[in-house]
Design a protein around this motif. Structure first.
Motif, PDB file in Angstrom:
ATOM      1  N   GLU A   1       0.820  -1.219   0.000  1.00  9.28           N
ATOM      2  CA  GLU A   1       0.000   0.000   0.000  1.00  9.28           C
ATOM      3  C   GLU A   1       0.850   1.264   0.000  1.00  9.28           C
ATOM      4  N   GLU A   2       1.882   1.299   0.825  1.00  3.29           N
ATOM      5  CA  GLU A   2       2.735   2.489   0.896  1.00  3.29           C
ATOM      6  C   GLU A   2       3.434   2.739  -0.432  1.00  3.29           C
ATOM      7  N   SER A   3       3.903   1.694  -1.069  1.00  5.55           N
ATOM      8  CA  SER A   3       4.598   1.838  -2.348  1.00  5.55           C
ATOM      9  C   SER A   3       3.646   2.319  -3.434  1.00  5.55           C
ATOM     10  N   ARG A   4       2.407   1.791  -3.414  1.00  7.52           N
ATOM     11  CA  ARG A   4       1.421   2.244  -4.392  1.00  7.52           C
ATOM     12  C   ARG A   4       1.113   3.722  -4.199  1.00  7.52           C
ATOM     13  N   ALA A   5       1.031   4.156  -2.962  1.00  7.59           N
ATOM     14  CA  ALA A   5       0.744   5.575  -2.688  1.00  7.59           C
ATOM     15  C   ALA A   5       1.874   6.459  -3.220  1.00  7.59           C
TER      16      ALA A   5
END
Length: 402
Positions: free
Chosen positions: A351-355
């Motif tokens: 999730e953090e990488s996608r953000a």
């Protein structure tokens, strides 16, 4: 091509020219290789231009003296240094006739002192029966720099004779300090294929991975691929040693292009080695590509070949790089048609990488985002696009709509 390796080779050659101990000029490690090469060539010219008129008179005397007598005087009176300085002024046919009468030891001594640029016509005409014993003697003396200066000036039969006389270690060390490395691919093509695995074994045994990677870097794609697969099939401990050596010298820009030309099976083999799964190594590899955007096309094939959990870690590292680096990645994927490699990486993001990736797309150049949006029209990507996280594709749509 690794500038770091080119600089290291140039330092070795300058140290040899100035008769300095190895390591004396290590402080030049951050200097561009072209600048060191220019300094070396100017130093060589200065050495050979000194006393040029006297050498010309000596050569004129040699021209009217029987070759046998010239050879005797050369060995007993003049010595190799003076003979090397005078050689450029001697008629090539005369010089070769004299060389045939000299001992291999003396010829080796004189060869060390020659400037091949000034005696190219002589070198080209030296018969094979002289090349082999001199090459063997130079190899015994570890005069790799000397041999590396001559390869571009000798015909194919002399290359084969010289390489045949050298051990695998001597051949590898000589290739590293070759004066004109554009000739290296042709020279390697003249050798029997079975020599090259031996060179890689020596790289492992002698800790010469930098030299081996430099050799592979200068080969054509057709010649490099099969050799790269030999690297991929090496034992686990050898691959671990290779990774340690590359990490210590920060030579990922030399190793990644080798991995990228492996066959799919070769990449899967080497990517499956535990040495590539260490977090620190993954950070170094991704960081090297982020610093030098030209490496993204070489990195992606390795990342896709990594085992699932490791591939996901690498994907997150890629996505969380500086926004400029991520834009370089997207640009490289578009320019080199690498979407079939990059899109599967995007499916691995947490999730953090996608953000972070969404933020990069939101701020990206509209033309680049538009190019990404056109991927929906590519029939070759029909099966991959639905796997890309929806928040990333939504970011692309928003950017296009702006």
């Amino acid at each position: 091509m690794s500038a770091r390796l080119e600089t290291a080779a140039e330092i070795l050659k300058l140290e040899r020219l100035l008769s300095l101990e190895h390591g004396t000029l290590e402080f030049l490690g951050e200097v561009a290789p072209s600048e060191i090469r220019t300094l070396r060539e100017k130093a060589t010219d200065s050495l050979f231009d000194t006393g040029a008129k006297s050498m010309a008179r000596l050569a004129a005397a040699a021209a009217i003296t029987p070759s046998a007598l010239v050879a005797t005087i050369a060995e007993k009176s003049f010595g190799p240094l003076m003979c090397a300085r005078a050689a450029a002024a001697v008629d090539p046919a005369k010089a070769i006739d004299v060389a045939k009468r000299l001992s291999p030891d003396f010829l080796a001594d004189a060869t060390i002192e020659l400037d091949p640029r000034r005696v190219a016509r002589i070198i080209a005409g030296v018969p094979t029966e002289l090349v082999e014993p001199v090459a063997r003697e130079l190899g015994r003396r570890k005069e790799h720099v000397t041999m590396g200066r001559f390869l571009a000036f000798v015909p194919d039969h002399s290359i084969v004779a010289a390489m045949t006389a050298l051990s695998d270690e001597a051949m590898l060390r000589t290739a590293f300090v070759l004066e004109h490395k554009e000739a290296l691919d042709h020279a390697v093509g003249l050798l029997p294929p079975e020599r090259l695995p031996g060179v890689l074994r020596i790289a492992s045994e002698q800790g010469l991975w930098a030299e081996a990677l430099d050799l592979l870097d200068h080969l054509s794609h057709e010649r490099r691929g099969p050799i790269a697969d030999v690297v991929g099939s090496m034992e686990e401990d050898v691959v671990a040693e290779l990774v340690r050596a590359v990490s210590a010298a920060d030579l990922w820009e030399a190793l990644l292009p080798v991995v990228s030309v492996m066959s799919e099976q070769g990449r899967l083999q080497i990517a499956g080695r535990p040495a590539f799964h260490e977090p620190r190594i993954l950070e170094e590899i991704v960081g090297s590509a982020a610093r030098d955007g030209r490496l993204w096309p070489d990195l992606l094939p390795l990342v896709v070949a990594l085992p699932g959990v490791v591939r996901a870690k690498a994907a997150d590292l890629i996505a969380r790089q500086d926004p400029h680096a991520v834009v370089d990645l997207i640009t490289a994927a578009h320019g080199h048609a690498l979407w079939p490699l990059l899109l599967p990486v995007l499916t691995e993001l947490d999730e953090e990488s996608r953000a972070h990736m969404v933020g990069v797309i939101d701020a990206a150049d509209p033309d680049l985002v538009s190019a990404v949006a056109h991927l929906r029209e590519d029939p070759d990507l029909t099966d991959l696009l639905p796997l890309v996280p929806t928040d990333i594709m939504s970011a692309v749509d928003r950017a296009v709509a702006r």
